[in-house]
Design a protein around this motif. Sequence first.
Motif, PDB file in Angstrom:
ATOM      1  N   ARG A   1     -13.640   4.765  -1.045  1.00 34.54           N
ATOM      2  CA  ARG A   1     -12.936   5.499  -1.128  1.00 34.54           C
ATOM      3  C   ARG A   1     -13.183   6.680  -1.908  1.00 34.54           C
ATOM      4  NH1 ARG A   1      -7.382   2.480  -4.389  1.00 34.54           N
ATOM      5  NH2 ARG A   1      -9.180   1.954  -5.673  1.00 34.54           N
TER       6      ARG A   1
ATOM      7  N   GLY B   1      -6.778   8.413   5.040  1.00 34.87           N
ATOM      8  CA  GLY B   1      -6.591   6.702   4.789  1.00 34.87           C
ATOM      9  C   GLY B   1      -7.436   6.253   3.938  1.00 34.87           C
TER      10      GLY B   1
ATOM     11  N   ASN C   1      -9.979  -4.236  -1.906  1.00 33.90           N
ATOM     12  CA  ASN C   1      -9.023  -4.379  -2.927  1.00 33.90           C
ATOM     13  C   ASN C   1      -9.087  -5.397  -3.703  1.00 33.90           C
ATOM     14  OD1 ASN C   1      -7.440  -2.874  -4.109  1.00 33.90           O
ATOM     15  ND2 ASN C   1      -6.056  -3.407  -3.294  1.00 33.90           N
TER      16      ASN C   1
ATOM     17  N   ASP D   1      -9.382  -9.622   8.728  1.00 31.72           N
ATOM     18  CA  ASP D   1      -9.356  -9.026   8.136  1.00 31.72           C
ATOM     19  C   ASP D   1     -10.784  -9.067   7.022  1.00 31.72           C
ATOM     20  OD1 ASP D   1      -7.483  -7.956   7.344  1.00 31.72           O
ATOM     21  OD2 ASP D   1      -6.516  -9.420   6.074  1.00 31.72           O
TER      22      ASP D   1
ATOM     23  N   ARG E   1      -7.452   2.397   3.791  1.00 32.61           N
ATOM     24  CA  ARG E   1      -7.012   1.291   4.352  1.00 32.61           C
ATOM     25  C   ARG E   1      -8.288   0.572   4.795  1.00 32.61           C
ATOM     26  NH1 ARG E   1      -1.843   0.999   7.526  1.00 32.61           N
ATOM     27  NH2 ARG E   1      -2.863   2.316   8.463  1.00 32.61           N
ATOM     28  N   GLN E   2      -8.127  -0.596   4.381  1.00 37.69           N
ATOM     29  CA  GLN E   2      -8.829  -1.242   5.969  1.00 37.69           C
ATOM     30  C   GLN E   2      -8.819  -1.078   7.419  1.00 37.69           C
ATOM     31  OE1 GLN E   2      -9.861  -5.853   5.189  1.00 37.69           O
ATOM     32  NE2 GLN E   2     -10.368  -5.829   6.984  1.00 37.69           N
ATOM     33  N   LYS E   3      -7.760  -0.847   7.590  1.00 37.96           N
ATOM     34  CA  LYS E   3      -7.985  -0.155   8.994  1.00 37.96           C
ATOM     35  C   LYS E   3      -7.581   1.153   9.370  1.00 37.96           C
ATOM     36  CE  LYS E   3      -4.029  -3.765  10.416  1.00 37.96           C
ATOM     37  NZ  LYS E   3      -2.755  -4.335  11.338  1.00 37.96           N
ATOM     38  N   ASP E   4      -7.790   1.770   8.834  1.00 34.34           N
ATOM     39  CA  ASP E   4      -8.413   3.200   8.299  1.00 34.34           C
ATOM     40  C   ASP E   4     -10.142   3.447   8.924  1.00 34.34           C
ATOM     41  OD1 ASP E   4      -6.121   3.853   8.182  1.00 34.34           O
ATOM     42  OD2 ASP E   4      -5.519   4.013   6.070  1.00 34.34           O
TER      43      ASP E   4
ATOM     44  N   ASN F   1       0.938  -6.965   9.716  1.00 33.87           N
ATOM     45  CA  ASN F   1       0.397  -6.463   8.132  1.00 33.87           C
ATOM     46  C   ASN F   1       0.673  -8.146   7.952  1.00 33.87           C
ATOM     47  OD1 ASN F   1       2.953  -5.872   7.365  1.00 33.87           O
ATOM     48  ND2 ASN F   1       3.211  -3.339   7.950  1.00 33.87           N
TER      49      ASN F   1
ATOM     50  N   LEU G   1     -13.889  -1.739  -1.262  1.00 37.78           N
ATOM     51  CA  LEU G   1     -13.072  -0.355  -1.141  1.00 37.78           C
ATOM     52  C   LEU G   1     -13.022   1.072  -2.718  1.00 37.78           C
ATOM     53  CD1 LEU G   1     -10.154   0.833  -0.539  1.00 37.78           C
ATOM     54  CD2 LEU G   1      -8.782   0.164  -2.274  1.00 37.78           C
TER      55      LEU G   1
END
Length: 375
Positions: A133, A143, A98, A192, A145-148, A162, A129
Amino acid sequence: MITRRKTIPVALPDDRLLFLLNQTLKTELTLDQFLWFDIETTGLSAKHCPLYLIGCVRKEPCGFVRYQFMTESADDEENVLRAFLALCDEATCLVQFNGDTFDVPYVRERCHQHGLTWFSDRLIHLDMLKKIRPWRNLLGLSGCRQKDLEKYLGIFREDKYNGGELIQIYYSFERFHRDDLYDLLILHNGDDMDGMMELCRLLAIPLFFDGEFSLTQMEKARYDGNLPGELILTCTHALPIALPRTIALLFSDNALRAEENRLTLRIPIYHGTLKHFYPNYRDYYYLPDEDCAIHKSVGEFVDRSHRVKATAATCYTKMTGTFLRQPSVIYSPALYETHKGSSVFFPYEDGCFSDPVLFNQYLQGIISLAKSGKE
């Protein structure tokens, strides 16, 4: 400024990682030309909220090394930016998550605030991303997000915070300089960066599904007595790409399964009578007794009482047989159930997929349907 340097493990072998990066970017770079980075900020406004931490990873002779440049106070921000810009000067490509939307314009603005020039335009940018995506529906993710994505790959981080929650922790660190607060800030950014390195495995997904396939096997699964119920197509990818995990999906009466470098599709076979519609209906007569249209050059010889002018809805000939549905008009003749029917078919016969160009167009249409998430 606090500088932390650590050699980190990366799951992908160097040659596989480099292959994915160069295939994605259509480049011929070496691993030491890439710089992965992520920032931590005190807010969302680049003009008014300083950043306090920049994490980077690059390949060095000893392996992949993670750098973390962190401010001890607001006065340190320029030093952190200078340390980051020095690494950028040695890089050709910036990799982020992102980053095109957030990290890159944020760093550019913070540099501007300090009178620094960041020649980011000379660098190649890879925002992972943006690459991943579009495939969210096919991967079954709610979702992106990076964690997803980390969870999708089975990565579970030690960090529990976060970025927003860490702002107050940073302000507390800035005031008290406690080691436990420092550790929380470094851990989040470190996770991260480590996670971003692992997410490179997901670059195989767009490369796999956007690439060319060879049909290696076609078989019929029989239901209703002797009539084939579905067609099973097994394909292999033209490139040596291995997916990070198996993908299985049901959509629009089709079933898709992808693993390693193989793609298997189960496609329903239809039996019955369909219609091929002619576009220039004003040149045709419709014969009600025959329930078909014929060109006027022939229809002139038919008794007037047995013919009428064709309309768009009656300008067709019928075909009875076995058919496959296609995502768009790729194979001819294109057949429909009704004039305004949304489903388009083509005759199924041995050798119908013999043209590799048409077959890949057909395959890409089905993959696009799976990608869209439409039923």
